[in-house]
Scaffold this active site. Structure first.
Site: not given
Length: 383
Positions: A33-35, A222, A125-126, A123, A128, A173
């Site tokens: 959550h830094t971006d 989120y 966290g990769l 789902g 998609s 991402d």
């Protein structure tokens, strides 16, 4: 994957695609959550990917199919571009790209048939979703004889997710998905944004342990964390939390006036950005043990300060970290379920991974999907 795409496209539409693009999934190595807070992040494109095939149509109909949608076609007119719901909601990612194209001076194709195949678990966290956005953007641009630079590809994908899908994500991402390089990590300074790569040290592996627990970023958690971070920045008098060092945050006169939860979110982000820098330096120094310790520290911060972990993810980290061959482990992605990433030496084996999975099943009753992944190149037009 290409053969699978060709077969499914032919079976669904009765013809072959004229354009094909692939885009990898990604691991959030560190930078949770830094971006969207203007910070830095390290990620890796992985050797699991999503492929999109497209064939133009003479009319203005747009047909969407995917191997993960129960083979149900979604057929839509070119206009209006409206978000879909229920089982058809997956098409919001390519629709978001179509909606974004005019904002970037690009022409969107009118009618087409589009099909998606993927070996990325949804789902986990990769990301998609980012892979689908970027692969779709590549075939849409190629269908209209337009070129897209990688930086623009990233911006279009993020714009689609922010403004059409409705997730207030940062650039991690899409940036990693676009700029991935085999045997490297992607380093992003999100304030530019600026993209560079960092060589990954030899004899290392990534293992993903997917819990299959809920990971739905649009559901609100989120967005809630995003709002808390924005609130903290405003109260602390900075445009983004990345403007603060851990020392500046700790001594800030307004820190104690923040609501406790908001203060915890800000502390996590500020300290996480510092950890990204420390990992960057450790990798350049060849120090995998310090790198692993920082990864695990990142998870503890997510667990206790950002509160986007779950008991399932915490158990996996607790079980992995003392296992021989594991340098460190942390949740990867937005959190609130999903997967844990472990950075390991090559001596960590499938047998070790299965032992972790058995312990998880004994504790929670569910099964963990184990993925051993390698780094891969970023999104590209295949044909």
């Amino acid at each position: 994957m290409r053969a699978q795409l060709l077969a499914r496209f032919q079976a669904t539409f009765g013809r072959a695609p004229t354009l094909i693009a692939r885009a990898p999934g990604r691991i959030e190595f560190i930078g949770n959550h830094t971006d969207y807070n203007g910070g830095t992040v390290l990620g890796a494109a992985i050797d699991r990917s999503l492929w999109v095939g497209l064939a133009p149509r003479d009319d203005a109909r747009r047909r969407f199919g995917a191997d993960y949608s129960g083979h149900d076609l979604v057929e839509l007119p070119a206009h209006p571009l409206a978000p879909q719901h229920g089982k058809a909601s997956w098409v919001n990612y390519p629709l978001g790209i179509l909606a974004a194209f005019p904002d970037f001076g690009l022409c969107a194709p009118a009618g087409f048939d589009l099909y998606v195949v993927s070996n990325l678990p949804s789902g986990a966290g990769l990301s998609s979703s980012a892979a689908l956005e970027l692969a779709s953007a590549l075939v849409f641009a190629a269908a209209t004889n337009q070129q897209i630079a990688r930086e623009q590809l990233v911006a279009i994908g993020r714009h689609a997710e922010n403004h059409f899908v409705g997730v207030p994500c940062g650039i991690l991402d899409q940036g990693v998905c676009a700029f991935g390089q085999k045997d490297h990590l992607v380093f992003i300074d999100c304030r530019g944004p600026q993209f560079s790569t960092v060589p990954l040290l030899p004899d290392t592996r990534f293992w993903i342990f997917n819990t299959h627990t809920k990971h739905a970023l649009v559901d609100g958690l989120y967005a809630e964390r995003n709002r808390e971070c924005m609130q903290a920045a405003q109260r602390l008098g900075v445009s983004q939390l990345a403007a603060l060092t851990p020392e500046a945050f700790a001594s800030h006169p307004e820190k104690n006036a923040l609501p406790p939860a908001v203060a915890r979110r800000a502390q996590h982000v500020v300290e996480e950005i510092a950890r990204v820098g420390a990992v960057h330096r450790a990798l350049h120094a060849g120090d995998l043990h310090n790198t692993g310790a920082l990864l695990t520290a990142s998870h503890r911060s997510s667990q206790h300060l950002f509160e986007n972990s779950t008991p399932e993810l915490d158990f996996l980290v607790d079980t992995l970290t003392p296992t021989p061959g594991v340098y460190g482990a942390r949740l990867t992605g937005g959190g609130f379920g999903g997967a844990v990433m472990a950075l390991t030496h090559t001596q960590f084996s499938q047998a070790h991974a299965e032992q972790i999975a058995r312990a998880y099943s004994k504790k929670f009753g569910g099964e963990v999907q184990i993925l051993e992944t390698r780094t891969a190149d970023g999104a590209n037009l295949v044909a």
